[in-house]
Design an enzyme around this catalytic site. Structure first.
Site, PDB file in Angstrom:
ATOM      1  CB  CYS A  88      13.111   9.369   7.882  1.00 20.19           C
ATOM      2  SG  CYS A  88      14.200   8.304   6.928  1.00 20.19           S
TER       3      CYS A  88
ATOM      4  CE  LYS B  84      -1.830   2.990   2.102  1.00 19.49           C
ATOM      5  NZ  LYS B  84      -1.668   4.412   1.672  1.00 19.49           N
TER       6      LYS B  84
ATOM      7  CD  GLU C  45       9.956  13.546  10.855  1.00 18.95           C
ATOM      8  OE1 GLU C  45       8.777  13.181  10.975  1.00 18.95           O
ATOM      9  OE2 GLU C  45      10.842  12.826  10.374  1.00 18.95           O
TER      10      GLU C  45
ATOM     11  CD  GLU D  37      13.196   1.471   9.439  1.00 19.54           C
ATOM     12  OE1 GLU D  37      13.747   2.572   9.586  1.00 19.54           O
ATOM     13  OE2 GLU D  37      13.724   0.403   9.772  1.00 19.54           O
TER      14      GLU D  37
HETATM   15  P1  NAD Z   1       2.273   8.782   7.181  1.00 15.87           P
HETATM   16  O1  NAD Z   1       2.473   8.096   8.467  1.00 15.87           O
HETATM   17  O2  NAD Z   1       1.237   9.831   7.089  1.00 15.87           O
HETATM   18  O3  NAD Z   1       1.905   7.740   6.033  1.00 15.87           O
HETATM   19  C1  NAD Z   1       2.743   6.662   5.703  1.00 15.87           C
HETATM   20  C2  NAD Z   1       1.909   5.576   5.042  1.00 15.87           C
HETATM   21  O4  NAD Z   1       0.993   5.054   6.008  1.00 15.87           O
HETATM   22  C3  NAD Z   1       1.049   6.054   3.880  1.00 15.87           C
HETATM   23  O5  NAD Z   1       1.000   5.037   2.907  1.00 15.87           O
HETATM   24  C4  NAD Z   1      -0.303   6.245   4.520  1.00 15.87           C
HETATM   25  O6  NAD Z   1      -1.371   6.163   3.614  1.00 15.87           O
HETATM   26  C5  NAD Z   1      -0.335   5.097   5.508  1.00 15.87           C
HETATM   27  N1  NAD Z   1      -1.230   5.257   6.651  1.00 15.87           N
HETATM   28  C6  NAD Z   1      -1.626   6.399   7.266  1.00 15.87           C
HETATM   29  N2  NAD Z   1      -2.454   6.114   8.301  1.00 15.87           N
HETATM   30  C7  NAD Z   1      -2.568   4.768   8.353  1.00 15.87           C
HETATM   31  C8  NAD Z   1      -3.265   3.867   9.210  1.00 15.87           C
HETATM   32  N3  NAD Z   1      -4.000   4.289  10.240  1.00 15.87           N
HETATM   33  N4  NAD Z   1      -3.149   2.551   8.973  1.00 15.87           N
HETATM   34  C9  NAD Z   1      -2.383   2.100   7.950  1.00 15.87           C
HETATM   35  N5  NAD Z   1      -1.719   2.890   7.108  1.00 15.87           N
HETATM   36  C10 NAD Z   1      -1.794   4.208   7.314  1.00 15.87           C
HETATM   37  O7  NAD Z   1       3.701   9.314   6.772  1.00 15.87           O
HETATM   38  P2  NAD Z   1       4.083  10.191   5.515  1.00 15.87           P
HETATM   39  O8  NAD Z   1       3.606  11.578   5.786  1.00 15.87           O
HETATM   40  O9  NAD Z   1       3.674   9.495   4.255  1.00 15.87           O
HETATM   41  O10 NAD Z   1       5.674  10.120   5.586  1.00 15.87           O
HETATM   42  C11 NAD Z   1       6.421  10.977   6.336  1.00 15.87           C
HETATM   43  C12 NAD Z   1       6.887  10.316   7.614  1.00 15.87           C
HETATM   44  O11 NAD Z   1       7.591   9.118   7.326  1.00 15.87           O
HETATM   45  C13 NAD Z   1       7.863  11.170   8.375  1.00 15.87           C
HETATM   46  O12 NAD Z   1       7.564  11.175   9.750  1.00 15.87           O
HETATM   47  C14 NAD Z   1       9.201  10.480   8.147  1.00 15.87           C
HETATM   48  O13 NAD Z   1      10.162  10.713   9.120  1.00 15.87           O
HETATM   49  C15 NAD Z   1       8.801   9.064   8.062  1.00 15.87           C
HETATM   50  N6  NAD Z   1       9.820   8.304   7.342  1.00 15.87           N
HETATM   51  C16 NAD Z   1      10.604   7.422   8.041  1.00 15.87           C
HETATM   52  C17 NAD Z   1      11.605   6.712   7.391  1.00 15.87           C
HETATM   53  C18 NAD Z   1      12.496   5.733   8.127  1.00 15.87           C
HETATM   54  O14 NAD Z   1      13.145   4.924   7.472  1.00 15.87           O
HETATM   55  N7  NAD Z   1      12.562   5.779   9.438  1.00 15.87           N
HETATM   56  C19 NAD Z   1      11.789   6.892   6.023  1.00 15.87           C
HETATM   57  C20 NAD Z   1      10.984   7.797   5.355  1.00 15.87           C
HETATM   58  C21 NAD Z   1       9.977   8.486   6.030  1.00 15.87           C
END
Ligand code: NAD
Length: 488
Positions: free
Chosen positions: A290, A181, A390, A256
């Site tokens: 991230c 997804k 962040e 992550e």
């Molecule tokens: P997000 O948490 O909003 O969404 C990430 C994914 O999760 C998307 O596909 C989203 O549709 C899905 N999602 C959202 N709510 C959900 C739920 N309740 N159940 C299941 N899936 C759900 O994050 P984002 O805004 O897309 O990405 C940015 C964040 O990701 C930042 O906080 C960043 O630090 C983090 N990030 C971490 C890493 C790492 O390796 N640690 C790498 C890249 C990004």
């Protein structure tokens, strides 16, 4: 050279077939550089997720995937890697129009990373093995390292395909099947990789892609009893929700999550190199990274010299069309990101941070696009919100320090623990700092060094589990202990 790509409406990829959502619903995906709709994408609900999970389950239980040798699985993963190389220009183009990341990055980093990931894990397919254990008594005891079954992979929008591939490649290498997804903001490359999987002959149902919002599509995947594991990359709050939802079916999860990584420059460092890396540590990929070096700690005695170099460089970085190969800073990836970053800059000013570069939206000729000037705050206190939370954008918080213990204490004083960097020529100080920092990755005299073979992941609220390298495989396998009675 940018490949020409005509983009029609996108469907779900389930059981080897392209299909509309059961509801018939679609959602738009938007180019953040132009604010135009690129295309419409099918919006999966729990019925579509259920179909995808069933397809993945069937492929796992009935083969041919489960019956295939590791060596043959490896050949298929290698074919995916080769196809990613072949279609690299097109993949980079799709990633750039969907995310706003400069084409120079998506071509040379993202697309190459995806090919590397499939190539690397292709090599592991026939090397995942158990062991024999010298137990007491007249027994033969051995372990089988087996796949988990159906893996639900949920990925964010900042490195859409490379982060998805970091889950899909090891999961498939270990013999699992996958339902991916991708972020609803950037679904295009995940769907392109599904076409590639089909083209190279990955058996139907082994890899499925369901697109849609996290709160519905993503949640349905986490709650589904037919999913054996969730591998998630995204925000910390979402990670917490996923853990709560996964508890209902006791699914293992790997998370992550976010970061607020410290980049520490000691007075004896090579200041030229430290300034150059501090610049890219925060402005690479618009700071939507991230592990971005979003807190820069500078030792008092070199503070002014380092800041002069950094600010001078930053003022020369002008946002531009991400499809232009010369561009190094694209637009933020969405309107909500633009609002969030703008809010944090206002907050930083209100908190008393000294704005020394950027600080506002960048307006293009036609006023379109979510561009933001690269921004630096100086004289920040580590307790300010711009140093604790962040921002996930091109905004740097600079903090002075006097000695090792002070800077390590402040570096560790956030809820996060994803990465950290130390700049010094003093070998003892460097290794001492590496040991004292609470972070999953520590860089010494460099920043953002990553390799598909080296583990990456968080301490504290940056999550748990590791991606990349052999460490990731542990999260996609389980161990069975087998006892054979050799005679009593
Ligand atoms: P997000 O948490 O909003 O969404 C990430 C994914 O999760 C998307 O596909 C989203 O549709 C899905 N999602 C959202 N709510 C959900 C739920 N309740 N159940 C299941 N899936 C759900 O994050 P984002 O805004 O897309 O990405 C940015 C964040 O990701 C930042 O906080 C960043 O630090 C983090 N990030 C971490 C890493 C790492 O390796 N640690 C790498 C890249 C990004």
């Amino acid at each position: 050279m940018v490949a020409e790509t005509k983009i029609g409406p996108k469907k779900l990829f389930i059981g080897g077939k392209w299909q509309d959502a059961a509801s018939g619903k679609v959602f738009p995906t938007i180019n953040p550089a132009t604010e135009e709709v690129i295309t419409e994408v099918a919006e999966a609900d729990e019925r579509d997720v259920d179909l995808a999970v069933r397809a993945a389950r069937k492929a796992f239980e009935e083969g041919p995937w489960s019956a295939m040798s590791g060596a043959d699985r490896g050949k298929l993963l290698r074919k995916i890697a080769d196809a990613v190389v072949k279609y690299g220009d097109e993949i980079a183009y799709l990633e750039t129009i969907d995310t706003g990341k400069p084409i120079s990055e998506t071509r040379h980093h993202d697309a190459s990373r995806v090919a590397d990931l499939f190539e690397y894990y292709a090599g592991w397919c026939d090397k995942i093995q158990g062991e024999t254990i010298p137990v007491r008594g007249n027994f033969l005891n051995y372990t089988l390292r087996e796949p988990l079954g159906v893996v639900g992979a949920i990925s964010p929008w900042n490195f859409p395909l490379s982060l998805a591939a970091g889950k899909v490649a090891p999961a498939l290498a270990a013999g699992n099947t996958v339902v991916l997804k991708p972020s609803e903001q950037t679904p295009l490359t995940a769907l392109r990789i599904a076409e590639i999987a089909q083209e190279v002959g990955l058996p139907d149902g082994v890899f499925n892609v369901v697109t849609g919002p996290g709160s519905t599509t993503g949640r349905a995947l986490v709650l589904h009893p037919g999913v054996d594991k969730i591998s998630f990359t995204g925000g910390t709050k979402t990670g917490q929700q996923i853990m709560r939802d996964a508890a209902a079916t006791l699914k293992p999860v790997t998370l992550e999550l976010g970061g607020k990584s410290p980049n520490i420059v000691f007075a004896d460092a090579d200041l030229e190199a430290a300034a150059r890396h501090a610049f890219w540590a925060i402005f690479y990929s618009k700071g939507e990274v991230c592990c971005a070096g979003s807190r820069l700690f500078v030792e008092d005695s070199v503070h002014d010299r380092l800041m002069d170099k950094l600010v001078e460089r930053t003022k020369r970085l002008v946002p531009g069309d991400p499809l232009d190969p010369k561009t190094r800073l694209g637009p933020l990836s969405s309107e909500s990101q633009l609002k969030k970053v703008s809010r944090y800059v206002e907050l930083g000013i209100a908190e008393g941070g000294k704005l020394v570069a950027g600080g506002q939206r960048y307006r293009t000729g036609n006023g379109k696009g979510y561009f933001f000037h690269p921004t630096i705050f100086d004289e920040v206190d580590n307790r300010m919100k711009i140093a604790q939370e962040e921002i996930f954008g091109p905004v740097l918080a600079t903090i002075r320090f006097k000695d090792l213990n002070e800077v390590i204490g402040k570096s560790n004083d956030t809820p996060y623990g994803l990465a950290a960097a130390v700049w010094t020529h003093d070998i003892k100080k460097a290794h001492l700092a590496a040991k004292m920092l609470k972070a999953g990755t520590v860089w010494i005299n460099t920043y953002n060094a990553l390799d598909v073979s080296s583990p990456f992941g968080g301490y504290k609220m940056s999550g748990f589990g590791r991606e990349l390298g052999m460490h990731a495989l542990e999260h996609y396998t389980q161990v069975k202990s087998v006892w054979v009675n050799l005679g009593e």
